[in-house]
Write an enzyme that holds these catalytic residues in place. Structure first.
Site, PDB file in Angstrom:
ATOM      1  N   ASP A 261       0.855  -1.186   0.000  1.00  0.00           N
ATOM      2  CA  ASP A 261       0.000   0.000   0.000  1.00  0.00           C
ATOM      3  C   ASP A 261       0.895   1.241   0.000  1.00  0.00           C
ATOM      4  OD1 ASP A 261      -2.955   0.882   0.426  1.00  0.00           O
ATOM      5  OD2 ASP A 261      -1.796   2.147   1.776  1.00  0.00           O
ATOM      6  N   LEU A 262       0.514   2.219  -0.834  1.00  0.00           N
ATOM      7  CA  LEU A 262       1.296   3.451  -0.907  1.00  0.00           C
ATOM      8  C   LEU A 262       0.983   4.351   0.277  1.00  0.00           C
ATOM      9  CD1 LEU A 262       1.007   4.372  -4.701  1.00  0.00           C
ATOM     10  CD2 LEU A 262       2.729   2.991  -3.563  1.00  0.00           C
ATOM     11  N   ASP A 304      -4.607   2.510  -4.298  1.00  0.00           N
ATOM     12  CA  ASP A 304      -3.147   2.557  -4.215  1.00  0.00           C
ATOM     13  C   ASP A 304      -2.598   1.279  -3.583  1.00  0.00           C
ATOM     14  OD1 ASP A 304      -4.177   2.996  -1.729  1.00  0.00           O
ATOM     15  OD2 ASP A 304      -2.750   4.549  -1.159  1.00  0.00           O
TER      16      ASP A 304
END
Length: 743
Positions: A261-262, A304
């Site tokens: 996950d960003l 994301d």
């Protein structure tokens, strides 16, 4: 003109690839039969004329013709074994059979006509029968190649008619004319059949093209269904399909599953727009695909979030490091240079599980731990996390089977004005004593509840109990509730709060709703609308834990807020050299835009000046307010030597009542709390700055002093008095709308 048309007709043999392949494939079965027909009929004629004609015509010439015919038959049998020819091979075969058909027909008809003068009427009739039947059979065998069939007919028919007419006998003339008419009709049938054959081939070709196009479209749709359009990576559906395949068809083979996950993507998307966010995701997808290596497969799961499956378990840690380095590298989108981070949760098969759902859940839980506990980086699912997962599942099951109205308690933490020392508000904190799990920390069960629908039930129970507790407080004391991100945008929660306000008759301006910075910034536009909806019913809004997220100051200015609460991490840093800088900046910012400011975890040191303080763990102190007295004390819930939490206890106390240190005082206290207080002498007058009791007349009573370390809390809740006494701990509590209990 006709000659040119005939020439073009012969010249176009094999030009249509699909038709040529179909013709050649059909002739591979028919031509060997044609040569077999020639051999059988010719051998029969040679036998009947062996004693009537010279040996040259009955032996030598037939032997040469038979050898050539047999060689051609074997050649076509071999071609049939090779299968379907290519268009080029089919074209050559068609042109070859057309070129050979004329000379072969001429050779056989010449030989048969040479035998015609020999023998009697029967032998001569046999020659006529041989020519007519053989040519008809050859035409039928060449029905898919009309050019060759026409050459055979035009080679045999004129010679046969001339022979019949030369006999000048009625029977031969009649036979010649009959055969000519039959061949004419047969040729017409041949052309009609070939036209049908060609149309069938054309229809089959069109159908095959449509089928091929349909297959291509299906494959394209399948590819699109399994591919993320933005990044070109495989999507979530493909990820779960591959994960299922690895756990079923490759059962027992170790592999690694990752969920990435960003970090800080949401602020970039909100600040610069979705087009910049899309370009960022596309570039990140390209970087991940190139850095993953040959063994790892990268997927975009949505938003994301990305997924990884890698059979190279030994090298997966290095792969994770490369991926995070690529994510953290600066990325230019036009003139904007963007910086993001990444959090990666990893689960190994079979250590973390052997089922696809278990592996994904545990990788996702490791991601959650990496993001919220480690602040990013890589987190591998271990036995310790397994314990946490089971604890979360136990909490989730207990929440699903619990009666929250009976099991949830609330404690009230005071918020005090710095200038006057007056308690202006209390914050409602929830406590859960599960009959299955015992006391569960709010940080644990709230996080689990937010991942399910239980958070809505908790919110309703806390608000209902908090509003009942507010009825026991002075009207000048506001009450503050924490609202989760799940309830912030819930129309049901808004309607419930409105109904409860109307039911209890509390002034909505006394009610504060606290929302965290991260909950608001998850979708600032939607959050702003939801906050305004709460303000429209008279409720005031506070931004909690300010400074811990990534919010924009512009968003804070545009949000419909009434108060900002400085996170305690900045307040506790005031004692350090230069530690009050951030707190001063936040206070100045709030005063500039006209917002109130509350410092969480305040201690009586430091130079930054705020309007309100929210108590931390402080020594016991007593402040009076008319007939009311607030007792602030520390309650230590110890495990070993570590303090797990504090709370604040407040209780109404009639100052002229005798102290009640015996158990029966609890009953007396509850009974007296239901009776409006009358005038009575006060031995300890209250400071003027504390609020007076409610105009409706609230009860006050004597409360026994707590004999054990208690914590700052005003606790209300659903357990019965007998259950509280058995628990053996806890501060003073407000129980129901009519009275105040001591445990």
């Amino acid at each position: 003109m006709r000659a040119s048309r005939a020439f073009r007709w012969f010249a176009e043999i094999g030009d249509d690839p699909a038709l040529a392949v179909s013709q050649a494939t059909n002739l591979q079965r028919q031509v060997p039969l044609l040569y077999g027909l020639l051999l059988i009929n010719s051998f029969a004629v040679a036998i009947t004329h062996r004693n009537q004609a010279p040996s040259v015509l009955t032996v030598s010439v037939p032997a040469a013709l038979f050898i050539i015919t047999f060689i051609r038959m074997v050649h076509w049998l071999r071609q049939a074994r090779k299968g379907v020819p290519t268009p080029q091979q089919a074209r050559r075969q068609l042109r070859a059979i057309t070129a050979v058909s004329g000379p072969v027909a001429l050779a056989y008809v010449g030989w048969s006509l040479a035998l015609a003068p020999y023998g009697g009427p029967f032998e001569q009739a046999h020659v006529g029968l041989y020519i007519s039947t053989t040519v008809i059979g050859c035409i039928f065998c060449l029905i898919v190649l009309p050019q060759a069939a026409m050459l055979v007919a035009m080679t045999v028919l004129p010679a046969f008619i001339i022979m019949c007419l030369a006999r000048q006998q009625l029977i031969f003339v009649t036979v010649g004319i009959n055969v000519a008419l039959v061949l004419a009709v047969l040729l017409r049938v041949l052309f009609n059949s070939f036209a049908y054959f060609r149309n069938q081939v054309l229809a089959g070709t069109l159908l095959a093209a449509q089928h091929e196009e349909l297959q291509r479209l299906n494959e394209e749709n399948r590819r699109l269904a399994l591919t993320d359009a933005l990044t070109g990576l495989a999507n979530r559906r493909k990820f779960h399909a591959d994960l299922d395949a690895w756990t079923t068809t490759h059962a027992g083979t170790p592999f690694a599953v990752g969920v990435l996950d960003l970090d800080r993507f949401k602020p970039i998307n909100d600040t610069y727009g979705h087009h910049v966010g899309d370009r960022l995701l596309a570039e990140i997808g390209t970087r991940l695909r190139l850095a993953a290596g040959p063994s790892a497969q990268v997927y975009r799961l949505g938003g994301d979030e990305f997924g990884l499956i890698d059979p190279d378990v030994a090298g997966f840690s290095r792969t994770c490091e490369r991926l995070l380095q690529q994510i953290q590298a600066p990325l230019a989108v036009g003139e904007i240079v963007l910086h993001v981070g990444g959090s990666l949760g990893v689960a190994h098969c079979p250590e973390a599980g052997t089922k696809a759902a278990d592996l994904f859940d545990r990788a996702d839980y490791a991601l959650y731990h990496a993001k919220h506990n480690n602040g990013g980086g890589v987190c591998v699912f271990t036995a310790a996390l397994e314990t946490a997962v089971r604890a979360d599942r136990a909490i989730e099951l207990a929440l699903q089977g619990s009666t929250l109205e009976d099991e949830l308690d609330i404690v009230l933490q005071p918020i005090v004005e710095l200038d006057s020392g007056r308690m202006s508000a209390v914050e409602v904190l929830v406590r859960w004593n599960s009959p299955v799990l015992g006391d569960v920390s709010a940080t644990e069960f709230i996080a689990v509840a937010e991942r399910s629908t239980a958070i809505h039930s908790i919110t309703r129970a806390v608000i209902r109990k908090g509003l009942q507790a507010a009825l026991q407080l002075p009207d000048m004391v506001a009450i503050s509730f924490n609202i989760s991100a799940c309830d912030l945008t819930s129309a049901t929660t808004l309607a419930f709060i409105r109904r409860e306000i109307e039911r209890t008759g509390i002034n909505p301006s006394r009610i504060w709703l606290e929302v965290t910075e991260t909950a608001v910034m998850a979708n600032a536009e939607v959050a702003a609308e939801a906050l305004q909806a709460f303000r429209d019913i008279g409720v005031r809004v506070a931004l909690d834990d300010f400074g811990t997220g990534y919010s924009s100051l512009g968003y804070v200015q545009r949000l419909p807020l009434d108060k900002v609460k400085i996170d305690r991490s900045f307040v506790t840093a005031i004692d350090q050299p230069g530690g009050d800088t951030i707190a001063r900046a936040i206070i100045t910012f709030c005063h500039t835009i006209g917002l109130r400011c509350v410092a969480e975890g305040w201690r009586p040191r430091g130079s930054a000046r705020c309007s309100w303080k929210q108590a931390a763990s402080t020594p016991r102190a007593i402040c009076s307010a008319g007939r009311w007295r607030l007792r602030i004390c520390c309650r230590s819930m110890r495990s070993g030597n570590s303090t797990r939490g504090v709370s604040i206890a407040a209780a109404g106390r009639r100052l002229n009542a005798p102290a009640a240190d015996k158990p029966g005082a609890v009953t007396d206290f509850r009974r007296e709390a239901r009776v409006p207080h009358r005038s009575a002498p006060q031995r300890n007058p209250a400071p003027a700055h504390w609020p007076a009791p409610a105009a409706r007349g609230r009860a006050s009573a004597t409360v026994p002093r707590a004999r054990r370390p208690t914590g700052p809390c005003l606790q209300t809740g659903g357990r019965k008095r007998s259950e509280r006494k058995e628990a053996g701990h806890g501060p003073c509590s407000l129980h129901g709308p009519g009275g105040i209990n001591a445990p």
